[in-house]
Write a protein that holds these residues in place. Structure first.
Motif, PDB file in Angstrom:
ATOM      1  N   LEU A   2       0.835  -1.262   0.046  1.00 46.03           N
ATOM      2  CA  LEU A   2      -0.067   0.086   0.059  1.00 46.03           C
ATOM      3  C   LEU A   2       0.870   1.344  -0.184  1.00 46.03           C
ATOM      4  CD1 LEU A   2      -2.587  -1.103   2.531  1.00 46.03           C
ATOM      5  CD2 LEU A   2      -2.915  -1.087   0.051  1.00 46.03           C
ATOM      6  N   ASP A   3       0.422   2.164  -0.826  1.00 49.21           N
ATOM      7  CA  ASP A   3       1.148   3.458  -0.970  1.00 49.21           C
ATOM      8  C   ASP A   3       0.595   4.462  -0.250  1.00 49.21           C
ATOM      9  OD1 ASP A   3       3.257   5.263  -1.776  1.00 49.21           O
ATOM     10  OD2 ASP A   3       2.131   5.472  -3.612  1.00 49.21           O
ATOM     11  N   VAL A  34     -10.594   0.967   5.199  1.00 51.13           N
ATOM     12  CA  VAL A  34     -10.370   1.012   6.663  1.00 51.13           C
ATOM     13  C   VAL A  34      -9.988  -0.153   7.236  1.00 51.13           C
ATOM     14  CG1 VAL A  34     -11.009   1.928   8.835  1.00 51.13           C
ATOM     15  CG2 VAL A  34     -11.185   3.550   6.537  1.00 51.13           C
ATOM     16  N   ALA A  35     -10.895  -1.319   6.902  1.00 49.25           N
ATOM     17  CA  ALA A  35     -10.876  -2.552   7.531  1.00 49.25           C
ATOM     18  C   ALA A  35      -9.397  -3.232   7.061  1.00 49.25           C
ATOM     19  CB  ALA A  35     -12.106  -3.365   7.290  1.00 49.25           C
ATOM     20  N   ALA A  36      -9.087  -3.229   5.805  1.00 51.06           N
ATOM     21  CA  ALA A  36      -7.800  -3.756   5.426  1.00 51.06           C
ATOM     22  C   ALA A  36      -6.581  -3.168   5.817  1.00 51.06           C
ATOM     23  CB  ALA A  36      -7.890  -3.551   3.899  1.00 51.06           C
ATOM     24  N   LEU A  37      -6.575  -1.820   6.185  1.00 50.81           N
ATOM     25  CA  LEU A  37      -5.590  -1.310   6.767  1.00 50.81           C
ATOM     26  C   LEU A  37      -5.511  -1.233   8.430  1.00 50.81           C
ATOM     27  CD1 LEU A  37      -5.155   1.930   4.594  1.00 50.81           C
ATOM     28  CD2 LEU A  37      -3.725  -0.099   4.734  1.00 50.81           C
ATOM     29  N   GLY A  38      -6.642  -1.340   8.842  1.00 50.07           N
ATOM     30  CA  GLY A  38      -6.585  -1.616  10.448  1.00 50.07           C
ATOM     31  C   GLY A  38      -6.468  -0.159  11.166  1.00 50.07           C
ATOM     32  N   ILE A  39      -6.945   0.690  10.589  1.00 45.43           N
ATOM     33  CA  ILE A  39      -6.935   2.261  11.018  1.00 45.43           C
ATOM     34  C   ILE A  39      -8.321   2.921  11.331  1.00 45.43           C
ATOM     35  CG2 ILE A  39      -4.633   2.364   9.953  1.00 45.43           C
ATOM     36  CD1 ILE A  39      -5.800   4.035   7.549  1.00 45.43           C
ATOM     37  N   GLU A  40      -8.052   4.035  11.774  1.00 39.32           N
ATOM     38  CA  GLU A  40      -9.525   4.786  11.801  1.00 39.32           C
ATOM     39  C   GLU A  40      -9.997   5.263  10.392  1.00 39.32           C
ATOM     40  OE1 GLU A  40      -9.252   7.937  14.693  1.00 39.32           O
ATOM     41  OE2 GLU A  40      -8.638   6.464  16.327  1.00 39.32           O
ATOM     42  N   ALA A  48      -5.577   9.699   2.463  1.00 45.29           N
ATOM     43  CA  ALA A  48      -5.904   9.506   0.944  1.00 45.29           C
ATOM     44  C   ALA A  48      -6.067  10.852   0.337  1.00 45.29           C
ATOM     45  CB  ALA A  48      -7.291   8.780   0.701  1.00 45.29           C
ATOM     46  N   ILE A  49      -6.692  11.800   0.972  1.00 44.68           N
ATOM     47  CA  ILE A  49      -6.840  13.280   0.494  1.00 44.68           C
ATOM     48  C   ILE A  49      -5.468  13.794   0.152  1.00 44.68           C
ATOM     49  CG2 ILE A  49      -7.558  15.733   1.116  1.00 44.68           C
ATOM     50  CD1 ILE A  49     -10.129  14.043   2.433  1.00 44.68           C
ATOM     51  N   ALA A  50      -4.557  13.494   1.317  1.00 45.31           N
ATOM     52  CA  ALA A  50      -3.244  14.366   1.188  1.00 45.31           C
ATOM     53  C   ALA A  50      -2.497  13.684  -0.074  1.00 45.31           C
ATOM     54  CB  ALA A  50      -2.479  13.814   2.577  1.00 45.31           C
ATOM     55  N   LYS A  51      -2.638  12.273  -0.218  1.00 43.90           N
ATOM     56  CA  LYS A  51      -1.972  11.687  -1.317  1.00 43.90           C
ATOM     57  C   LYS A  51      -2.291  12.105  -2.886  1.00 43.90           C
ATOM     58  CE  LYS A  51      -1.157   7.178  -3.448  1.00 43.90           C
ATOM     59  NZ  LYS A  51      -1.384   5.951  -3.499  1.00 43.90           N
ATOM     60  N   GLU A  52      -3.570  12.387  -2.881  1.00 44.95           N
ATOM     61  CA  GLU A  52      -4.147  12.887  -4.100  1.00 44.95           C
ATOM     62  C   GLU A  52      -3.773  14.198  -4.323  1.00 44.95           C
ATOM     63  OE1 GLU A  52      -6.269  12.260  -7.766  1.00 44.95           O
ATOM     64  OE2 GLU A  52      -5.163  11.059  -6.309  1.00 44.95           O
ATOM     65  N   ALA A  53      -4.123  14.951  -3.262  1.00 44.15           N
ATOM     66  CA  ALA A  53      -3.706  16.627  -3.476  1.00 44.15           C
ATOM     67  C   ALA A  53      -2.190  16.784  -3.702  1.00 44.15           C
ATOM     68  CB  ALA A  53      -3.885  17.169  -1.915  1.00 44.15           C
ATOM     69  N   GLN A  54      -1.256  15.878  -3.238  1.00 48.15           N
ATOM     70  CA  GLN A  54       0.155  16.010  -3.478  1.00 48.15           C
ATOM     71  C   GLN A  54       0.310  15.566  -4.980  1.00 48.15           C
ATOM     72  OE1 GLN A  54       1.852  13.480  -0.435  1.00 48.15           O
ATOM     73  NE2 GLN A  54       2.242  15.344   0.796  1.00 48.15           N
ATOM     74  N   ARG A  55      -0.173  14.307  -5.446  1.00 47.95           N
ATOM     75  CA  ARG A  55      -0.179  14.034  -6.805  1.00 47.95           C
ATOM     76  C   ARG A  55      -0.645  15.025  -7.777  1.00 47.95           C
ATOM     77  NH1 ARG A  55      -3.080  12.499 -10.887  1.00 47.95           N
ATOM     78  NH2 ARG A  55      -5.137  12.758  -9.856  1.00 47.95           N
ATOM     79  N   ILE A  56      -1.724  15.759  -7.497  1.00 44.22           N
ATOM     80  CA  ILE A  56      -2.365  16.765  -8.543  1.00 44.22           C
ATOM     81  C   ILE A  56      -1.434  17.898  -8.462  1.00 44.22           C
ATOM     82  CG2 ILE A  56      -4.151  18.468  -8.596  1.00 44.22           C
ATOM     83  CD1 ILE A  56      -6.158  16.239  -7.650  1.00 44.22           C
ATOM     84  N   LEU A  57      -0.747  18.254  -7.154  1.00 41.68           N
ATOM     85  CA  LEU A  57       0.238  19.596  -7.429  1.00 41.68           C
ATOM     86  C   LEU A  57       1.519  19.162  -8.136  1.00 41.68           C
ATOM     87  CD1 LEU A  57      -0.286  20.864  -3.651  1.00 41.68           C
ATOM     88  CD2 LEU A  57      -1.123  21.922  -5.820  1.00 41.68           C
ATOM     89  N   GLU A  58       1.953  17.889  -8.097  1.00 37.20           N
ATOM     90  CA  GLU A  58       3.048  17.506  -8.569  1.00 37.20           C
ATOM     91  C   GLU A  58       2.890  17.377 -10.094  1.00 37.20           C
ATOM     92  OE1 GLU A  58       7.022  16.297  -9.459  1.00 37.20           O
ATOM     93  OE2 GLU A  58       5.981  16.980  -7.479  1.00 37.20           O
ATOM     94  N   GLU A  59       1.766  16.954 -10.500  1.00 36.41           N
ATOM     95  CA  GLU A  59       1.455  17.035 -12.019  1.00 36.41           C
ATOM     96  C   GLU A  59       1.142  18.116 -12.426  1.00 36.41           C
ATOM     97  OE1 GLU A  59      -1.625  14.361 -13.013  1.00 36.41           O
ATOM     98  OE2 GLU A  59      -0.779  12.414 -12.412  1.00 36.41           O
ATOM     99  N   SER A  60       0.739  19.100 -11.829  1.00 31.31           N
ATOM    100  CA  SER A  60       0.359  20.466 -12.270  1.00 31.31           C
ATOM    101  C   SER A  60       1.586  21.425 -12.447  1.00 31.31           C
ATOM    102  CB  SER A  60      -0.840  21.142 -11.596  1.00 31.31           C
ATOM    103  OG  SER A  60      -0.525  21.239 -10.435  1.00 31.31           O
ATOM    104  N   SER A  61       2.632  20.899 -11.780  1.00 29.43           N
ATOM    105  CA  SER A  61       3.734  21.821 -11.630  1.00 29.43           C
ATOM    106  C   SER A  61       4.678  21.435 -12.833  1.00 29.43           C
ATOM    107  CB  SER A  61       4.531  21.513 -10.288  1.00 29.43           C
ATOM    108  OG  SER A  61       5.197  20.281 -10.189  1.00 29.43           O
ATOM    109  N   HIS A  62       4.574  20.793 -13.738  1.00 30.49           N
ATOM    110  CA  HIS A  62       5.390  20.505 -14.799  1.00 30.49           C
ATOM    111  C   HIS A  62       4.685  20.456 -16.143  1.00 30.49           C
ATOM    112  CE1 HIS A  62       7.789  18.970 -11.922  1.00 30.49           C
ATOM    113  NE2 HIS A  62       7.771  17.621 -11.860  1.00 30.49           N
ATOM    114  N   HIS A  63       5.120  20.806 -17.348  1.00 34.81           N
ATOM    115  CA  HIS A  63       4.465  20.852 -18.323  1.00 34.81           C
ATOM    116  C   HIS A  63       5.613  19.921 -19.263  1.00 34.81           C
ATOM    117  CE1 HIS A  63       2.354  22.233 -21.798  1.00 34.81           C
ATOM    118  NE2 HIS A  63       3.150  22.337 -22.611  1.00 34.81           N
TER     119      HIS A  63
END
Length: 102
Positions: A2-3, A34-40, A48-63
């Motif tokens: 899991l990433d 959540v059950a698979a990870l055993g977390i809240e 998940a939100i942080a990961k996706e936000a970082q991915r979007i910002l990374e992609e949008s910073s390059h052309h």
């Protein structure tokens, strides 16, 4: 593997909230993850939100240009500009206003 980086996110319970309406399919998907990870659920959602936000910002910073676009761009940079009467007048007005320290 899991990433999802959970470091600091379980402690990152601030005062801010985000409300999200969703249906049964997404609720089931979140519950299963959540059950698979055993977390809240809130920890999972923050990660998940942080990961996706970082991915979007990374992609949008390059052309990325295609090889054809890069060739056209390079040719435009190498092409001598056309000097118009407006460009000459603008250059003359600039030289009259700006004093160089040469």
């Amino acid at each position: 593997m899991l990433d999802i980086d959970l470091s600091d996110l379980s402690q990152d319970k601030g005062a801010r909230t985000t409300q999200l309406r969703h249906g049964d399919r997404l609720a089931d998907l979140i519950d299963r993850a959540v059950a698979a990870l055993g977390i809240e659920k809130s920890t999972f959602l923050r990660a998940a939100i942080a990961k996706e936000a970082q991915r979007i910002l990374e992609e949008s910073s390059h052309h990325v240009m295609s090889a054809e676009d890069a060739a056209r761009f390079e040719a435009a940079l190498d092409r001598k500009p056309t000097v118009t009467s407006k460009a000459k007048a603008a250059a003359k007005a600039y030289r009259a206003r700006v004093v160089h320290a040469d």
